[in-house]
Design a protein around this motif. Structure first.
Motif, mmCIF file in Angstrom:
data_model
loop_
_atom_site.group_PDB
_atom_site.id
_atom_site.type_symbol
_atom_site.label_atom_id
_atom_site.label_comp_id
_atom_site.label_asym_id
_atom_site.label_seq_id
_atom_site.Cartn_x
_atom_site.Cartn_y
_atom_site.Cartn_z
ATOM 1 N N ASN A 174 0.532 3.957 -2.504
ATOM 2 C CA ASN A 174 0.621 4.922 -3.283
ATOM 3 C C ASN A 174 1.417 5.373 -4.219
ATOM 4 N N GLY B 217 -2.717 2.692 -5.607
ATOM 5 C CA GLY B 217 -3.284 2.775 -4.297
ATOM 6 C C GLY B 217 -3.832 3.263 -4.562
ATOM 7 N N ASN C 23 0.665 -1.192 0.428
ATOM 8 C CA ASN C 23 0.036 -0.101 0.262
ATOM 9 C C ASN C 23 0.529 1.434 0.101
#
Length: 213
Positions: A104, A131, A102
């Motif tokens: 991003n 993400g 996760n």
């Protein structure tokens, strides 16, 4: 600049944090593999390097060093912040693993990955990397290398991203390979040439036979 850097290294001076800060940017990209391998991995904890203009071998070497330098932070949220500048040298396997964290990632970072690494990623893995930035991928679908990546994916898998991404391979799609023309061999050409040479004589003999019959 190359001569100065080589002289500095030849004299036995270390490529420590101070030196790397001094030559950061385009001059960093002038370092050869020998000089790059002399950089201590832990030095990368003290500097922030810009590798955007560097050749691929520079990114590959420094990514490996950065991975070692920050390996003790791999399970911390700060790991991605530290490793992000070096991801241009990351192999596909490392990116697949990173997609589960996760992080991003920004799409412009995705576009700067090693081409072979990017092409090895499945849509679900790209979603894991981006993400919350996944919707920005649509803005890049007609830009290289994202466009090439999209074309390699099954449209059904792209549809699962639910962002309206198009251009993937449809189910049942058949790739037609156009056969390449093979030039005749020398022996075949020789046979054709011989036939062409004998044709007038054969034709004359045929006409004479018809006239005498």
């Amino acid at each position: 600049a190359i001569a100065l850097i080589e002289r500095y290294v030849t004299l036995g001076n270390p490529l420590n944090a101070t030196a790397l800060k001094a030559i950061n940017g385009k001059h960093l990209c002038l370092l050869n593999a020998t000089a790059l391998n002399r950089i201590d991995s832990n030095t990368l904890k003290l500097v922030s390097l810009n590798l955007s203009s560097c050749p691929q071998f520079t990114k590959d070497i420094l990514y490996a060093k950065a991975k070692r330098a920050f390996s003790d932070q791999h399970y911390l949220s700060s790991y991605y912040t530290h490793i992000e500048p070096y991801l241009g040298g990351a192999p596909g396997a490392d990116l697949k693993a990173l997609s589960k964290d996760n992080v991003n990632m920004k799409v412009d970072t995705l576009a700067k990955l090693r081409t072979d690494s990017l092409m090895s990623l499945m849509p679900a893995e790209v979603k894991g990397l981006l993400g919350g930035n996944i919707r920005d991928l649509v803005k890049w679908q007609n830009k290289s290398p994202i466009q090439e990546w999209v074309r390699r994916q099954k449209q059904a898998e792209l549809d699962k991203l639910a962002i309206g991404l198009t251009g993937g391979t449809q189910e049942g799609y058949i790739i037609i390979v156009t056969p390449q023309f093979q030039p005749p061999s020398s022996s075949a050409l020789g046979t054709v040439a011989m036939a062409a040479h004998l044709l007038p004589a054969l034709l004359l003999s045929f006409l004479m036979t018809m006239a005498l019959s």
